[in-house]
Design a protein around this motif. Structure first.
Motif, mmCIF file in Angstrom:
data_model
loop_
_atom_site.group_PDB
_atom_site.id
_atom_site.type_symbol
_atom_site.label_atom_id
_atom_site.label_comp_id
_atom_site.label_asym_id
_atom_site.label_seq_id
_atom_site.Cartn_x
_atom_site.Cartn_y
_atom_site.Cartn_z
ATOM 1 N N ALA A 89 1.033 -1.090 -0.110
ATOM 2 C CA ALA A 89 0.160 0.157 -0.015
ATOM 3 C C ALA A 89 0.908 1.426 0.122
ATOM 4 N N ALA A 90 1.976 1.366 0.722
ATOM 5 C CA ALA A 90 2.750 2.158 0.868
ATOM 6 C C ALA A 90 3.644 2.669 -0.621
ATOM 7 N N LEU A 91 4.048 1.607 -1.086
ATOM 8 C CA LEU A 91 4.454 1.662 -2.566
ATOM 9 C C LEU A 91 3.567 2.383 -3.515
ATOM 10 N N LEU A 92 2.326 1.828 -3.760
ATOM 11 C CA LEU A 92 1.332 2.573 -4.467
ATOM 12 C C LEU A 92 0.969 3.819 -3.994
ATOM 13 N N THR A 93 0.918 4.138 -2.975
ATOM 14 C CA THR A 93 0.652 5.470 -2.447
ATOM 15 C C THR A 93 1.881 6.350 -2.926
ATOM 16 N N GLU A 94 2.968 6.076 -2.573
ATOM 17 C CA GLU A 94 4.131 6.748 -3.032
ATOM 18 C C GLU A 94 4.316 7.111 -4.648
ATOM 19 N N ARG A 95 3.719 6.084 -5.413
ATOM 20 C CA ARG A 95 3.575 6.040 -7.012
ATOM 21 C C ARG A 95 2.517 7.113 -7.368
ATOM 22 N N GLY A 96 1.645 7.409 -6.502
ATOM 23 C CA GLY A 96 0.523 8.326 -6.773
ATOM 24 C C GLY A 96 -0.792 7.414 -7.200
ATOM 25 N N LEU A 97 -0.726 6.049 -6.899
ATOM 26 C CA LEU A 97 -1.703 5.456 -7.615
ATOM 27 C C LEU A 97 -2.910 5.100 -6.670
ATOM 28 N N ILE A 98 -2.570 5.172 -5.376
ATOM 29 C CA ILE A 98 -3.834 4.916 -4.417
ATOM 30 C C ILE A 98 -3.607 6.043 -3.289
ATOM 31 N N GLU A 99 -4.650 6.188 -2.656
ATOM 32 C CA GLU A 99 -4.461 7.336 -1.456
ATOM 33 C C GLU A 99 -5.448 7.023 -0.452
ATOM 34 N N ARG A 100 -5.261 7.323 0.815
ATOM 35 C CA ARG A 100 -6.153 6.874 1.969
ATOM 36 C C ARG A 100 -7.284 7.766 2.106
ATOM 37 N N SER A 101 -8.159 7.266 2.732
ATOM 38 C CA SER A 101 -9.459 7.879 2.881
ATOM 39 C C SER A 101 -9.928 7.589 4.084
#
Length: 156
Positions: A89-101
């Motif tokens: 999740a951190a990797l995909l967040t770093e890449r701007g593909l997912i975000e937390r809500s």
């Protein structure tokens, strides 16, 4: 008594395949391993230029299909241990593909960003095309039956 077939470095692939007839070839586990190796190798290759590994692509697809899913629910859905889910999740967040809500109570959900959604669409297209290339001799109905049978095997 077992008859051994001598295979050396000059043996052809056909000779090696023939040596399996009547032994491993009749075992489901062997067939599943061989099929898995082919499918995963080709899928990894088709995703490589998107800079995604298969597990990362799977996470992205599930987040895109289930907006606001929690990391723990996503991990259970994909059979990914909690210790492995957090870095994904951190990797995909770093890449701007997912975000937390904000999700249920204090839990945080995950959702795709616009870029993540666009990439998820491309991943789905690649997966569909790759499956068609891997299983060209199967009709869509036969593919559906195969997927259903395999699902029954792993679900127990």
């Amino acid at each position: 008594m077992t008859r051994a077939l001598e295979l050396n470095d000059s043996a052809t692939e056909a000779e090696a395949e023939q040596a399996l007839a009547g032994s491993l070839e009749t075992h489901l586990g062997y067939q599943l391993r061989r099929a898995t190796a082919v499918v995963l190798s080709r899928l990894a290759s088709s995703l490589s230029d998107l800079n995604l590994k298969i597990t990362e692509a799977s996470v992205l697809l599930m987040v895109d299909e289930h907006p606001d899913i929690t990391q723990s629910a996503l991990g259970r859905m994909l059979a990914i241990h909690r210790a492995n889910m957090a870095p994904l999740a951190a990797l995909l967040t770093e890449r701007g593909l997912i975000e937390r809500s904000r999700s249920e109570g204090r839990a945080q959900g995950l959702k795709t960003t616009s870029a993540g959604h666009d990439l998820a669409l491309r991943v789905r297209q690649r997966m569909d095309a790759q499956e068609a290339r891997v299983l060209p001799e199967l009709s869509p109905d036969e593919r559906s039956v195969l997927i259903g049978l395999l699902s029954r095997v792993w679900r127990g």
